[in-house]
Design a protein around this motif. Structure first.
Motif, PDB file in Angstrom:
ATOM      1  N   ILE A 115       0.799  -1.036  -0.113  1.00 20.89           N
ATOM      2  CA  ILE A 115      -0.032   0.053  -0.121  1.00 20.89           C
ATOM      3  C   ILE A 115       0.684   1.192  -0.042  1.00 20.89           C
ATOM      4  O   ILE A 115       1.727   1.365   0.942  1.00 20.89           O
ATOM      5  CB  ILE A 115      -0.886  -0.172   1.164  1.00 20.89           C
ATOM      6  CG1 ILE A 115      -1.736  -1.201   1.470  1.00 20.89           C
ATOM      7  CG2 ILE A 115      -1.836   1.100   1.312  1.00 20.89           C
ATOM      8  CD1 ILE A 115      -2.922  -1.373   0.127  1.00 20.89           C
ATOM      9  N   THR A 116       0.645   2.188  -1.013  1.00 26.50           N
ATOM     10  CA  THR A 116       1.210   3.614  -0.832  1.00 26.50           C
ATOM     11  C   THR A 116       0.187   4.814  -0.705  1.00 26.50           C
ATOM     12  O   THR A 116      -1.082   4.299  -1.158  1.00 26.50           O
ATOM     13  CB  THR A 116       1.915   3.875  -1.990  1.00 26.50           C
ATOM     14  OG1 THR A 116       0.979   3.893  -3.066  1.00 26.50           O
ATOM     15  CG2 THR A 116       3.149   2.903  -1.984  1.00 26.50           C
ATOM     16  N   CYS A 117       0.187   5.685   0.048  1.00 31.20           N
ATOM     17  CA  CYS A 117      -0.558   6.626   0.424  1.00 31.20           C
ATOM     18  C   CYS A 117       0.011   8.085  -0.147  1.00 31.20           C
ATOM     19  O   CYS A 117       1.030   8.229   0.447  1.00 31.20           O
ATOM     20  CB  CYS A 117      -1.192   6.493   1.709  1.00 31.20           C
ATOM     21  SG  CYS A 117      -2.445   7.632   2.187  1.00 31.20           S
ATOM     22  N   VAL A 163      -9.963  -0.860   1.037  1.00 31.39           N
ATOM     23  CA  VAL A 163     -10.480  -1.937   1.805  1.00 31.39           C
ATOM     24  C   VAL A 163     -11.618  -2.835   1.166  1.00 31.39           C
ATOM     25  O   VAL A 163     -11.616  -3.888   0.998  1.00 31.39           O
ATOM     26  CB  VAL A 163     -10.880  -1.636   3.057  1.00 31.39           C
ATOM     27  CG1 VAL A 163     -11.709  -3.018   4.025  1.00 31.39           C
ATOM     28  CG2 VAL A 163      -9.567  -1.111   4.074  1.00 31.39           C
ATOM     29  N   LEU A 164     -12.616  -2.131   0.592  1.00 30.90           N
ATOM     30  CA  LEU A 164     -13.679  -2.815  -0.157  1.00 30.90           C
ATOM     31  C   LEU A 164     -13.226  -3.371  -1.470  1.00 30.90           C
ATOM     32  O   LEU A 164     -13.402  -4.597  -1.747  1.00 30.90           O
ATOM     33  CB  LEU A 164     -14.718  -1.491  -0.590  1.00 30.90           C
ATOM     34  CG  LEU A 164     -16.049  -1.881  -1.507  1.00 30.90           C
ATOM     35  CD1 LEU A 164     -16.753  -2.867  -0.685  1.00 30.90           C
ATOM     36  CD2 LEU A 164     -16.513  -0.676  -1.847  1.00 30.90           C
ATOM     37  N   PHE A 165     -12.276  -2.848  -2.080  1.00 27.07           N
ATOM     38  CA  PHE A 165     -11.602  -3.424  -3.412  1.00 27.07           C
ATOM     39  C   PHE A 165     -10.751  -4.763  -2.907  1.00 27.07           C
ATOM     40  O   PHE A 165     -11.045  -5.796  -3.691  1.00 27.07           O
ATOM     41  CB  PHE A 165     -10.702  -2.441  -4.184  1.00 27.07           C
ATOM     42  CG  PHE A 165      -9.877  -3.140  -5.155  1.00 27.07           C
ATOM     43  CD1 PHE A 165     -10.295  -3.316  -6.255  1.00 27.07           C
ATOM     44  CD2 PHE A 165      -8.617  -3.782  -4.474  1.00 27.07           C
ATOM     45  CE1 PHE A 165      -9.659  -4.104  -7.243  1.00 27.07           C
ATOM     46  CE2 PHE A 165      -7.671  -4.332  -5.759  1.00 27.07           C
ATOM     47  CZ  PHE A 165      -8.275  -4.603  -7.037  1.00 27.07           C
ATOM     48  N   LEU A 166     -10.200  -4.927  -1.698  1.00 28.88           N
ATOM     49  CA  LEU A 166      -9.367  -5.846  -1.421  1.00 28.88           C
ATOM     50  C   LEU A 166     -10.442  -6.825  -1.074  1.00 28.88           C
ATOM     51  O   LEU A 166     -10.137  -7.918  -1.407  1.00 28.88           O
ATOM     52  CB  LEU A 166      -8.592  -5.374  -0.354  1.00 28.88           C
ATOM     53  CG  LEU A 166      -7.212  -4.546  -0.756  1.00 28.88           C
ATOM     54  CD1 LEU A 166      -6.512  -3.931   0.558  1.00 28.88           C
ATOM     55  CD2 LEU A 166      -6.515  -5.078  -1.776  1.00 28.88           C
ATOM     56  N   LYS A 167     -11.228  -6.730  -0.318  1.00 25.48           N
ATOM     57  CA  LYS A 167     -12.440  -7.507   0.138  1.00 25.48           C
ATOM     58  C   LYS A 167     -13.213  -8.095  -0.995  1.00 25.48           C
ATOM     59  O   LYS A 167     -13.333  -9.550  -1.045  1.00 25.48           O
ATOM     60  CB  LYS A 167     -13.405  -6.900   1.294  1.00 25.48           C
ATOM     61  CG  LYS A 167     -12.987  -6.882   2.475  1.00 25.48           C
ATOM     62  CD  LYS A 167     -12.442  -7.866   3.271  1.00 25.48           C
ATOM     63  CE  LYS A 167     -13.831  -8.740   3.888  1.00 25.48           C
ATOM     64  NZ  LYS A 167     -13.652  -9.880   4.742  1.00 25.48           N
ATOM     65  N   GLN A 168     -13.580  -7.288  -1.957  1.00 24.39           N
ATOM     66  CA  GLN A 168     -14.372  -7.900  -3.150  1.00 24.39           C
ATOM     67  C   GLN A 168     -13.578  -8.755  -4.126  1.00 24.39           C
ATOM     68  O   GLN A 168     -14.252  -9.529  -4.436  1.00 24.39           O
ATOM     69  CB  GLN A 168     -15.035  -6.776  -3.962  1.00 24.39           C
ATOM     70  CG  GLN A 168     -16.066  -5.844  -3.265  1.00 24.39           C
ATOM     71  CD  GLN A 168     -16.292  -4.471  -3.979  1.00 24.39           C
ATOM     72  OE1 GLN A 168     -15.324  -3.869  -4.694  1.00 24.39           O
ATOM     73  NE2 GLN A 168     -17.561  -4.235  -3.878  1.00 24.39           N
ATOM     74  N   ASN A 169     -12.348  -8.644  -3.852  1.00 27.43           N
ATOM     75  CA  ASN A 169     -11.285  -9.473  -4.798  1.00 27.43           C
ATOM     76  C   ASN A 169     -10.684 -10.382  -3.871  1.00 27.43           C
ATOM     77  O   ASN A 169      -9.590 -11.194  -4.395  1.00 27.43           O
ATOM     78  CB  ASN A 169     -10.325  -8.502  -5.643  1.00 27.43           C
ATOM     79  CG  ASN A 169     -11.196  -7.809  -6.571  1.00 27.43           C
ATOM     80  OD1 ASN A 169     -11.516  -8.136  -7.766  1.00 27.43           O
ATOM     81  ND2 ASN A 169     -11.454  -6.405  -6.215  1.00 27.43           N
ATOM     82  N   VAL A 199      -4.952   6.117  -2.429  1.00 28.52           N
ATOM     83  CA  VAL A 199      -4.327   5.153  -1.840  1.00 28.52           C
ATOM     84  C   VAL A 199      -4.158   4.027  -2.900  1.00 28.52           C
ATOM     85  O   VAL A 199      -5.195   3.711  -3.316  1.00 28.52           O
ATOM     86  CB  VAL A 199      -5.447   4.417  -0.676  1.00 28.52           C
ATOM     87  CG1 VAL A 199      -5.024   3.373  -0.164  1.00 28.52           C
ATOM     88  CG2 VAL A 199      -5.409   5.858   0.398  1.00 28.52           C
ATOM     89  N   LYS A 200      -2.974   3.415  -2.956  1.00 31.96           N
ATOM     90  CA  LYS A 200      -2.675   2.452  -4.065  1.00 31.96           C
ATOM     91  C   LYS A 200      -2.413   1.131  -3.551  1.00 31.96           C
ATOM     92  O   LYS A 200      -1.420   1.110  -2.607  1.00 31.96           O
ATOM     93  CB  LYS A 200      -1.806   3.029  -4.920  1.00 31.96           C
ATOM     94  CG  LYS A 200      -1.310   2.174  -6.004  1.00 31.96           C
ATOM     95  CD  LYS A 200      -0.507   2.744  -7.155  1.00 31.96           C
ATOM     96  CE  LYS A 200      -0.125   2.036  -8.234  1.00 31.96           C
ATOM     97  NZ  LYS A 200       0.753   2.665  -9.288  1.00 31.96           N
ATOM     98  N   VAL A 257      -1.905  -7.271  -9.744  1.00 30.09           N
ATOM     99  CA  VAL A 257      -2.864  -6.409  -9.362  1.00 30.09           C
ATOM    100  C   VAL A 257      -2.314  -4.996  -8.903  1.00 30.09           C
ATOM    101  O   VAL A 257      -1.378  -4.754  -8.131  1.00 30.09           O
ATOM    102  CB  VAL A 257      -3.679  -7.041  -8.019  1.00 30.09           C
ATOM    103  CG1 VAL A 257      -4.850  -6.141  -7.592  1.00 30.09           C
ATOM    104  CG2 VAL A 257      -4.208  -8.347  -8.052  1.00 30.09           C
ATOM    105  N   ASP A 258      -3.038  -3.970  -9.527  1.00 28.70           N
ATOM    106  CA  ASP A 258      -2.679  -2.677  -9.535  1.00 28.70           C
ATOM    107  C   ASP A 258      -3.858  -1.885  -9.390  1.00 28.70           C
ATOM    108  O   ASP A 258      -4.559  -1.706 -10.413  1.00 28.70           O
ATOM    109  CB  ASP A 258      -1.690  -2.266 -10.658  1.00 28.70           C
ATOM    110  CG  ASP A 258      -1.206  -0.935 -10.529  1.00 28.70           C
ATOM    111  OD1 ASP A 258      -1.450  -0.178  -9.318  1.00 28.70           O
ATOM    112  OD2 ASP A 258      -0.365  -0.297 -11.378  1.00 28.70           O
ATOM    113  N   ASN A 259      -4.412  -1.335  -8.358  1.00 29.83           N
ATOM    114  CA  ASN A 259      -5.350  -0.664  -7.995  1.00 29.83           C
ATOM    115  C   ASN A 259      -5.305   0.473  -7.147  1.00 29.83           C
ATOM    116  O   ASN A 259      -4.582   0.565  -6.223  1.00 29.83           O
ATOM    117  CB  ASN A 259      -6.574  -1.318  -7.468  1.00 29.83           C
ATOM    118  CG  ASN A 259      -7.806  -0.675  -7.344  1.00 29.83           C
ATOM    119  OD1 ASN A 259      -8.660  -0.519  -8.214  1.00 29.83           O
ATOM    120  ND2 ASN A 259      -8.188  -0.372  -5.999  1.00 29.83           N
TER     121      ASN A 259
END
Length: 131
Positions: A78-80, A122-128, A98-99, A105-107
């Motif tokens: 994670i980078t912020c 967090v939502l992206f990470l949970k959904q995936n 927040v990356k 995986v790059d989001n």
């Protein structure tokens, strides 16, 4: 800053609960009545008097702060950063980015509110199924 600018929005709180993020691990919560939403501190509770006044039982959703969300993120990926927009329709506007980057995986997620950007990550990470 107003408390609402330091925690995730009600809409994001609902989405995080829907994908299985643990609830009531936050110092803050959204109390959502049929016609109204309130941001509160402490542990959720309600009384029959309030139910009668607001027309039903409320739903409760954790209103995570940036530090609470940061603790949920995997270390090392994670980078912020805080961005300043220039030469665009939103010139002068700042946003948090927040990356998440690991393997293919790059989001990244952006928001004016740091907690919201972290919550979207967090939502992206949970959904995936990445956390």
């Amino acid at each position: 800053l107003e408390l609402s600018q330091q925690v995730i929005s009600k809409d994001l709180a609902v989405k995080l609960k829907e994908v299985g993020v643990k609830q009531f691990k936050s110092l803050f919560f959204w109390r959502v009545w049929p016609e109204k939403a309130e941001l509160e501190y402490g542990h959720p509770s309600h009384t029959p008097i309030l139910e009668k006044h607001f027309g039903g039982k409320p739903e409760f959703y954790s209103a995570y702060s940036a530090s609470e969300l940061a603790d949920m993120l995997p270390a090392g990926y994670i980078t912020c950063s805080k961005l300043l927009h220039v030469n665009s329709p939103s010139a002068g506007k700042t946003e948090w980015r927040v990356k998440y980057q690991k393997d293919e995986v790059d989001n990244y997620e952006e928001s004016e509110n740091l907690a919201e950007a972290l919550g979207l990550c967090v939502l992206f990470l949970k959904q995936n199924n990445l956390i």
